[in-house]
Scaffold this motif. Structure first.
Motif, PDB file in Angstrom:
ATOM      1  N   ALA A 143      -8.450  -0.730  -5.711  1.00 62.47           N
ATOM      2  CA  ALA A 143      -8.719   0.280  -4.687  1.00 62.47           C
ATOM      3  C   ALA A 143      -8.954   1.633  -5.329  1.00 62.47           C
ATOM      4  O   ALA A 143      -8.510   1.893  -6.447  1.00 62.47           O
ATOM      5  N   ALA A 144      -9.686   2.467  -4.620  1.00 57.77           N
ATOM      6  CA  ALA A 144      -9.834   3.876  -4.997  1.00 57.77           C
ATOM      7  C   ALA A 144      -9.651   4.663  -3.710  1.00 57.77           C
ATOM      8  O   ALA A 144     -10.362   4.425  -2.724  1.00 57.77           O
ATOM      9  N   ILE A 145      -8.670   5.548  -3.715  1.00 55.70           N
ATOM     10  CA  ILE A 145      -8.294   6.234  -2.480  1.00 55.70           C
ATOM     11  C   ILE A 145      -8.445   7.739  -2.679  1.00 55.70           C
ATOM     12  O   ILE A 145      -8.056   8.281  -3.720  1.00 55.70           O
ATOM     13  N   TRP A 146      -9.019   8.383  -1.705  1.00 61.26           N
ATOM     14  CA  TRP A 146      -9.099   9.845  -1.706  1.00 61.26           C
ATOM     15  C   TRP A 146      -8.944  10.309  -0.269  1.00 61.26           C
ATOM     16  O   TRP A 146      -8.609   9.503   0.610  1.00 61.26           O
ATOM     17  N   HIS A 147      -9.162  11.586  -0.049  1.00 58.77           N
ATOM     18  CA  HIS A 147      -8.979  12.100   1.301  1.00 58.77           C
ATOM     19  C   HIS A 147      -9.817  11.340   2.322  1.00 58.77           C
ATOM     20  O   HIS A 147      -9.395  11.114   3.451  1.00 58.77           O
ATOM     21  N   GLY A 148     -11.030  10.923   1.886  1.00 57.84           N
ATOM     22  CA  GLY A 148     -11.944  10.271   2.808  1.00 57.84           C
ATOM     23  C   GLY A 148     -11.469   8.920   3.331  1.00 57.84           C
ATOM     24  O   GLY A 148     -11.943   8.459   4.377  1.00 57.84           O
ATOM     25  N   ASN A 149     -10.542   8.263   2.622  1.00 57.77           N
ATOM     26  CA  ASN A 149     -10.106   6.946   3.100  1.00 57.77           C
ATOM     27  C   ASN A 149      -8.586   6.750   3.019  1.00 57.77           C
ATOM     28  O   ASN A 149      -8.098   5.626   3.064  1.00 57.77           O
ATOM     29  N   ALA A 150      -7.853   7.846   2.876  1.00 53.16           N
ATOM     30  CA  ALA A 150      -6.402   7.722   2.739  1.00 53.16           C
ATOM     31  C   ALA A 150      -5.736   7.635   4.109  1.00 53.16           C
ATOM     32  O   ALA A 150      -6.213   8.231   5.065  1.00 53.16           O
ATOM     33  N   PRO A 151      -4.614   6.908   4.188  1.00 49.38           N
ATOM     34  CA  PRO A 151      -3.836   6.933   5.433  1.00 49.38           C
ATOM     35  C   PRO A 151      -3.241   8.318   5.661  1.00 49.38           C
ATOM     36  O   PRO A 151      -2.987   9.059   4.720  1.00 49.38           O
ATOM     37  N   ARG A 152      -3.058   8.650   6.921  1.00 44.76           N
ATOM     38  CA  ARG A 152      -2.554   9.988   7.256  1.00 44.76           C
ATOM     39  C   ARG A 152      -1.036  10.026   7.155  1.00 44.76           C
ATOM     40  O   ARG A 152      -0.340   9.045   7.420  1.00 44.76           O
ATOM     41  N   ALA A 208       6.577   1.833  -6.060  1.00 47.91           N
ATOM     42  CA  ALA A 208       6.725   1.816  -4.604  1.00 47.91           C
ATOM     43  C   ALA A 208       6.410   0.423  -4.093  1.00 47.91           C
ATOM     44  O   ALA A 208       5.398  -0.171  -4.464  1.00 47.91           O
ATOM     45  N   ASP A 209       7.289  -0.082  -3.250  1.00 46.28           N
ATOM     46  CA  ASP A 209       7.212  -1.482  -2.837  1.00 46.28           C
ATOM     47  C   ASP A 209       7.559  -1.549  -1.347  1.00 46.28           C
ATOM     48  O   ASP A 209       8.701  -1.288  -0.974  1.00 46.28           O
ATOM     49  N   TRP A 210       6.574  -1.867  -0.521  1.00 44.70           N
ATOM     50  CA  TRP A 210       6.808  -1.960   0.923  1.00 44.70           C
ATOM     51  C   TRP A 210       7.199  -3.387   1.308  1.00 44.70           C
ATOM     52  O   TRP A 210       6.606  -4.344   0.828  1.00 44.70           O
ATOM     53  N   HIS A 211       8.194  -3.485   2.152  1.00 45.98           N
ATOM     54  CA  HIS A 211       8.573  -4.782   2.715  1.00 45.98           C
ATOM     55  C   HIS A 211       8.562  -4.618   4.220  1.00 45.98           C
ATOM     56  O   HIS A 211       9.505  -4.056   4.772  1.00 45.98           O
ATOM     57  N   GLY A 212       7.494  -5.053   4.854  1.00 46.78           N
ATOM     58  CA  GLY A 212       7.380  -4.809   6.284  1.00 46.78           C
ATOM     59  C   GLY A 212       7.323  -3.318   6.529  1.00 46.78           C
ATOM     60  O   GLY A 212       6.508  -2.616   5.927  1.00 46.78           O
ATOM     61  N   ASP A 213       8.249  -2.817   7.340  1.00 46.75           N
ATOM     62  CA  ASP A 213       8.232  -1.374   7.593  1.00 46.75           C
ATOM     63  C   ASP A 213       9.267  -0.647   6.740  1.00 46.75           C
ATOM     64  O   ASP A 213       9.638   0.477   7.038  1.00 46.75           O
ATOM     65  N   GLY A 214       9.739  -1.305   5.700  1.00 46.99           N
ATOM     66  CA  GLY A 214      10.700  -0.662   4.805  1.00 46.99           C
ATOM     67  C   GLY A 214      10.060  -0.382   3.454  1.00 46.99           C
ATOM     68  O   GLY A 214       9.158  -1.099   3.010  1.00 46.99           O
ATOM     69  N   LEU A 215      10.525   0.672   2.806  1.00 49.91           N
ATOM     70  CA  LEU A 215       9.957   1.095   1.524  1.00 49.91           C
ATOM     71  C   LEU A 215      11.065   1.157   0.476  1.00 49.91           C
ATOM     72  O   LEU A 215      12.089   1.805   0.682  1.00 49.91           O
ATOM     73  N   LEU A 225       2.037   5.939  -0.700  1.00 51.52           N
ATOM     74  CA  LEU A 225       0.849   5.853   0.151  1.00 51.52           C
ATOM     75  C   LEU A 225      -0.105   4.761  -0.355  1.00 51.52           C
ATOM     76  O   LEU A 225      -0.659   3.973   0.415  1.00 51.52           O
ATOM     77  N   THR A 226      -0.243   4.701  -1.670  1.00 50.33           N
ATOM     78  CA  THR A 226      -1.133   3.713  -2.277  1.00 50.33           C
ATOM     79  C   THR A 226      -0.608   2.292  -2.047  1.00 50.33           C
ATOM     80  O   THR A 226      -1.372   1.376  -1.699  1.00 50.33           O
ATOM     81  N   ALA A 227       0.681   2.128  -2.223  1.00 50.09           N
ATOM     82  CA  ALA A 227       1.262   0.793  -2.016  1.00 50.09           C
ATOM     83  C   ALA A 227       1.079   0.346  -0.575  1.00 50.09           C
ATOM     84  O   ALA A 227       0.821  -0.834  -0.289  1.00 50.09           O
ATOM     85  N   LYS A 228       1.175   1.286   0.333  1.00 46.75           N
ATOM     86  CA  LYS A 228       0.990   0.950   1.748  1.00 46.75           C
ATOM     87  C   LYS A 228      -0.454   0.518   1.990  1.00 46.75           C
ATOM     88  O   LYS A 228      -0.721  -0.468   2.667  1.00 46.75           O
ATOM     89  N   GLN A 229      -1.369   1.261   1.396  1.00 46.18           N
ATOM     90  CA  GLN A 229      -2.793   0.991   1.592  1.00 46.18           C
ATOM     91  C   GLN A 229      -3.213  -0.353   1.006  1.00 46.18           C
ATOM     92  O   GLN A 229      -3.946  -1.098   1.632  1.00 46.18           O
ATOM     93  N   VAL A 230      -2.743  -0.668  -0.198  1.00 42.96           N
ATOM     94  CA  VAL A 230      -3.204  -1.907  -0.851  1.00 42.96           C
ATOM     95  C   VAL A 230      -2.322  -3.103  -0.509  1.00 42.96           C
ATOM     96  O   VAL A 230      -2.672  -4.231  -0.832  1.00 42.96           O
ATOM     97  N   GLY A 231      -1.174  -2.854   0.112  1.00 42.05           N
ATOM     98  CA  GLY A 231      -0.319  -3.964   0.520  1.00 42.05           C
ATOM     99  C   GLY A 231       0.314  -4.710  -0.639  1.00 42.05           C
ATOM    100  O   GLY A 231       0.659  -5.882  -0.529  1.00 42.05           O
ATOM    101  N   ARG A 232       0.457  -4.038  -1.765  1.00 39.77           N
ATOM    102  CA  ARG A 232       1.120  -4.628  -2.918  1.00 39.77           C
ATOM    103  C   ARG A 232       2.005  -3.569  -3.562  1.00 39.77           C
ATOM    104  O   ARG A 232       1.754  -2.371  -3.399  1.00 39.77           O
TER     105      ARG A 232
END
Lengths: 698, 327
Positions: free
Chosen positions: A71-80, A192-199, A252-259
């Protein structure tokens, strides 16, 4: 609060080895970046190459065609993110506020692929004129509401201007300290490691409770859904105390890529977005009687901050505490520039401020023909010079006297530039040290097991200070057991909330909570006939009320530092031949770790005096010397003979341990002691740090 | 870093043959090259590892000199008994450089070819004529506190960072190289070039040429020699200015001398004018100062590095005075 502080002590005051020392030296201790969850991907933050302006476009598509890029994330495609904190609102805007600000992040399967992708990512900017150079007369300098640690910007008493105009002896000089960067051995890293809605966040942190709260707020979830894990921290000095942009970027990146994502900063990146000591421009004016007794002190300091947030270092604050004088004024001004936000670096305020004040005191001693030790003794205040509050304890004079004795100060010839050993000019200098003895509310839990073991649980941090060991000693004493029976768990946000390892207040704050929990546990055990129930017994204490209710005193540690320097007459190279400090900091709880704190601070002060400077290039808007070959930190060869001693100080107005913080006072005054010694050696007064050879060669 | 191909040939001929293409670089100790690759300053497509092909031995030559293989580690060279006794300035220069760990890795050939530590050169987001010809030299009007005072150009004010090379320039070492066109020997000074209008080229070597050895001439004068390095940090720091000097005095008169300066120019600087001024002159501090001033007349310091002129002067005088034992 006024109970004797020495009662029932067996282990506080003992030179215990670090409880995790063996794990650290054998490599068993796992630091954040050692953690490798399954399915991990690697993120590299991409810094802006303009100092002010906007990001127009990032060529994400080209990047995604590269092998291994996820992934490549910047303002144009980042989660808010839910934040008004511009510092932490990473990738939330097109705006670039300083050169090096993260404007994108690239994620790949390997760190090598991610780095190469970040290196070649194409970013289009619209650059604007920037302003990055601090000047005392900067037209946008303003008076902030407050400065760091909540101090008022300006204070005053009497009529210092008139007093200075009439004073028989006046010192009126400008002093400067450069921008400096923290360089802990362990660079910052976040997993950073997301598990469902936990970080879950693994990162070296001086403040796991604070980091959890900030992350929860930014990602709009309850604090209980965030878990910060930070068992070992490889040095911080303040740079791992605040939540930093790279942590948000990783989450934020971990949330976006789901890993799970690992984002490890390079050493060069530490010089951009992990905070730094602001440069300062300081004017100190001292008016005195011919015998050196002060009539007036003014200390005016100008610092910088970023356009994102206001951080004003409390540079002139030590001048409110050090010396008696009827007429006085301190002011702070800050200029918001297109630079990264400065932050905490060991003894913010006290450290650069005392360089100026203690250099000026040396200049006054010379102007009056009074010995510099004696000058300080003559200006010893009976109570807080501005606050009027009694000191809980103040042993500056004793430190000066004891230091002078140990150093061999008596009979010092004050004439500058007259001592030589071969081609080396020799000089000696002295300066005072001070640091406030603070305490913040904390909670802690202690649990007794039937077998006689105890576990203390507290979200404290051991950033290499020995906190884990000292808390073990404190708990052992409070429980009436041996340290080996106590396990201290810290560095985890799931533990009872505790304040930051900062402001030299960790031990005082955490220790109070540990003592109160242990006292309560012991009382309950006694009530239960001394037997631990099968399921164990657990007590949690919260010191909020106790800390808020503490009596009003001026609480500070003090010290005196003596330096002997040799300056090469041909090259201007300054080497510190001896550095000796004597400190009065309440009860010392572990002489072994305390000594490391004192000599560590003094070594860092030596480094500040002679070497450290982050060089800003006004045209590009960034610091130039962003590696350890160019940003010089003292090497072993620079640190020859550093000795630290302390006085036994009984102070019943502090905390149950009777301790004052010792993490920062060692760096306060060191640079002035060395600069004063350089003047004594050469006759040259260096008012702008660092004291490098180009300022002395002739 | 950019992905690259890696070869590890067994002979010099094979190495030279593999270095024929574009974008190829030799790799020895890697103490500078790998850093620069990580920074993106250098992005070779191919690395030819020469650690198996260059000699790591030090041999005596029939003429009384030493032939030092290009693969000799800096730490081995400085520890060699003949280097210590015959060429103290070289042993001291090597010890003054880098750190123990780096000296254990760094080779003689690689040391000669290390790149400037100018911060603009090392930052790919900034212009630099040495890294990116034609892009400009921000150091000239920016941070050049530790850059050149002699023979810099409007295109580049970089300094050569090596300590060892300063000693080799003073000794007049011969650099043995091999390339596609055959073997040749390049005298020092002469290996490194001044920036002129093409600072991208540090040396006179042509692409594909490999340093195979450095020959130290027989030079009895060098037995009385030293290296002095002034620097901000007491160790692990590049020179502010350094001096390598050898002196032969007979009956109070300078019979012969060698003087070279480090960190004053794009090349390790042989102070030939000072040497000429001293030969035949009385071995006095006044004469040493006069010679230093003659050398430094050509200095054109930039706004932030004027201190290097008195520093270089003082170092020359001190080095010669110590060697002559007149102070």
């Amino acid at each position: 609060m006024t109970a004797p502080v020495t009662a029932g002590r067996r282990y506080a005051g003992a030179a215990l080895d670090r409880v995790e020392g063996l794990d650290k030296v054998t490599g068993r201790a796992a630091y954040a970046a050692d953690h490798r969850p399954a399915d991990l991907v690697h993120a590299v933050a991409v810094p802006a190459t303009i100092a002010r302006g906007e990001v127009v476009q990032v060529d994400v598509d080209a990047m995604l065609k590269r092998p291994g890029v996820v992934a490549a994330i910047w303002h144009g495609n980042a989660p808010r993110l839910a934040t008004s904190d511009e510092e932490l609102a990473v990738l939330q805007s097109r705006r670039v506020a300083y050169r090096g600000q993260y404007v994108a992040v690239v994620v790949a399967e390997t760190p090598e692929d991610a780095r190469e992708a970040a290196r070649t990512l194409r970013i289009e900017y619209v650059a604007e004129e920037h302003d990055v150079i601090l000047r005392a007369d900067h037209p946008r300098a303003y008076r902030p509401e407050n400065v760091n640690a909540g101090h008022p910007s300006d204070t005053g008493q009497g009529d210092p201007d008139a007093a200075l105009a009439a004073a028989p002896v006046v010192v009126d000089e400008e002093y400067g300290t450069p921008a400096e960067h923290n360089n802990p051995m362990e660079p910052h890293a976040t997993i950073a490691d997301w598990h469902g809605d936990g970080l879950i966040v693994h990162e070296p942190s001086q403040n796991v409770s604070g980091l959890r709260a900030t992350l929860a707020s930014l990602f709009g979830m309850p604090p209980g859904h965030v878990h910060v894990v930070s068992p070992h921290v490889g040095g911080g000095f303040g740079s791992k105390a605040k939540t930093l942009p790279h942590t948000i970027l990783a989450a934020l990146t971990a949330k976006q890529v789901g890993r799970p994502v690992k984002l490890a900063l390079t050493r060069r990146q530490l010089f951009v977005a992990t905070g730094y000591r602001t440069p300062t421009v300081q004017r100190v004016r001292l008016g005195a009687e011919p015998d050196g007794r002060l009539i007036a002190i003014t200390h005016d300091a100008v610092m910088q901050s970023s356009t994102l947030s206001e951080f004003t270092e409390q540079t002139a604050v030590p001048s409110r505490v050090m010396y008696a004088a009827p007429h006085r004024r301190t002011t702070h001004r800050v200029v918001r520039l297109d630079v990264p936000t400065p932050s905490w670096m060991r003894a913010p305020g006290e450290c650069p401020g005392m360089f100026a004040l203690e250099s000026a005191m040396d200049e006054l001693a010379i102007a009056c023909g009074v010995d510099p030790v004696e000058l300080r003794v003559r200006n010893e205040p009976a109570a807080g010079p501005e606050s009027g509050l009694p000191f809980s304890s103040r042993n500056l004079v004793a430190c000066l006297r004891e230091g002078a004795r140990r150093f061999g100060w008596a009979g010092r010839d004050p004439r500058p530039g007259v001592r030589r050993r071969g081609r080396t000019l020799i000089g000696t200098g002295v300066a005072a040290s001070t640091f406030p003895a603070l305490r913040a509310p904390s909670s802690a839990t202690v649990r007794a097991e039937p077998g006689g073991r105890y576990t203390v649980r507290i979200a404290a941090a051991d950033i290499g200070t020995g906190a884990r060991t000292v808390l073990t000693q404190i708990a052992a004493d409070a429980l009436g057991t041996a340290p080996a029976a106590v396990t201290v768990e810290l560095g985890d946000s799931a533990l009872p909330p505790a304040p930051v390892a900062g402001g030299s207040m960790g031990t005082a704050s955490w220790g109070t909570a540990v003592v109160r929990a242990c006292e309560e546990l012991a009382a309950r055990l006694e009530a239960a006939g001394g037997t631990v129930p099968d399921g164990g017994l657990e007590v949690t204490a919260d010191t909020g009320r106790e800390v808020r209710a503490q009596e009003r005193y001026s609480r500070h540690a003090f010290g005196a530092q003596f330096a002997e320097v040799g300056v090469d007459a041909d090259t201007g190279e300054t080497r510190v031949l001896r550095l000796l400090g004597v400190f009065a900091a309440g009860r010392v709880l572990n002489p072994k770790t305390a000594r490391s704190q004192f000599i560590g601070g003094m070594t860092m002060g030596l480094s500040m005096a002679l070497l450290e400077e982050s060089i800003m290039d006004g045209r590009f808007g960034d610091f130039l010397n962003c590696d350890l070959a160019q940003y010089h930190i003292a090497a072993h060869a620079d640190v020859r003979d550093v000795q630290a001693y302390w006085l036994e100080e009984e102070d019943p107005h502090l905390n149950p341990m009777g301790s004052k913080g010792i993490g920062e006072i060692g760096i306060v005054g060191t640079a002035a002691a060395i600069a004063n010694a350089v003047h004594h050696a050469t006759g040259v007064r260096i008012r702008e740090l660092p004291i490098r050879l180009d300022k002395l060669v002739r | 870093m950019r992905p690259f191909a890696y070869h590890r040939p067994e002979t010099v001929a094979a190495a030279v043959a593999q270095a024929g293409g574009a974008d190829v670089m030799y790799l020895a100790g890697g103490t500078n090259l790998v850093d620069l690759m990580r920074l993106g300053v250098l992005t070779p497509a191919t690395l030819v590892d020469v650690t198996r092909v260059t000699s790591a031995t030090i041999e005596q030559t029939p003429g009384g000199g030493l032939l030092v293989g290009a693969g000799v580690r800096n730490s081995d060279l400085t520890a060699h008994p003949l280097v210590r006794s015959r060429y103290p300035l070289l042993a001291e220069a090597l010890l003054a450089g880098a750190s123990g760990q780096l000296r254990n890795m760094a080779t003689v050939g690689g040391n000669l070819l290390q790149r400037t530590r100018c911060s603009y050169f090392q930052d790919v987001t900034k212009p630099c004529n040495k890294r990116d010809p034609g892009s400009g030299c921000p150091a000239r009007t920016g941070d050049h506190r530790n850059l050149a005072i002699i023979e810099h150009s409007e295109h580049c004010v970089a300094t050569h960072p090596s300590d060892m090379a300063v000693a080799l320039v003073a000794l007049g070492a011969l650099v043995h190289v091999e390339g596609a066109a055959g073997a040749r020997q390049v005298p020092m000074p002469g290996l490194h070039r001044l920036p002129g209008d093409d600072p991208s080229r540090d040396t006179v070597l042509v692409p594909g040429e490999l340093i195979t050895a450095v020959e130290l001439p027989a030079l009895p004068l060098a037995a009385r020699s030293l290296y002095r390095k002034a620097r901000d940090r007491a160790s692990f720091s590049f020179a502010a200015v350094s001096v390598a000097a050898a002196l032969q005095v007979e009956q109070g008169v300078v019979r012969d001398c060698r003087i070279a300066l480090g960190s004053v120019a794009h090349v390790p600087w042989r102070a030939g004018r000072a040497e000429d001024a001293l030969r035949g002159a009385p071995a006095t501090e006044q004469e040493f100062a006069r010679a230093a001033d003659i050398e430094l007349e050509q200095a054109r310091p930039l706004p932030l590095n004027g201190y290097k002129v008195p520093l270089a002067r003082n170092l020359i005088v001190r080095a010669l005075a110590d060697l002559a034992a007149v102070r």
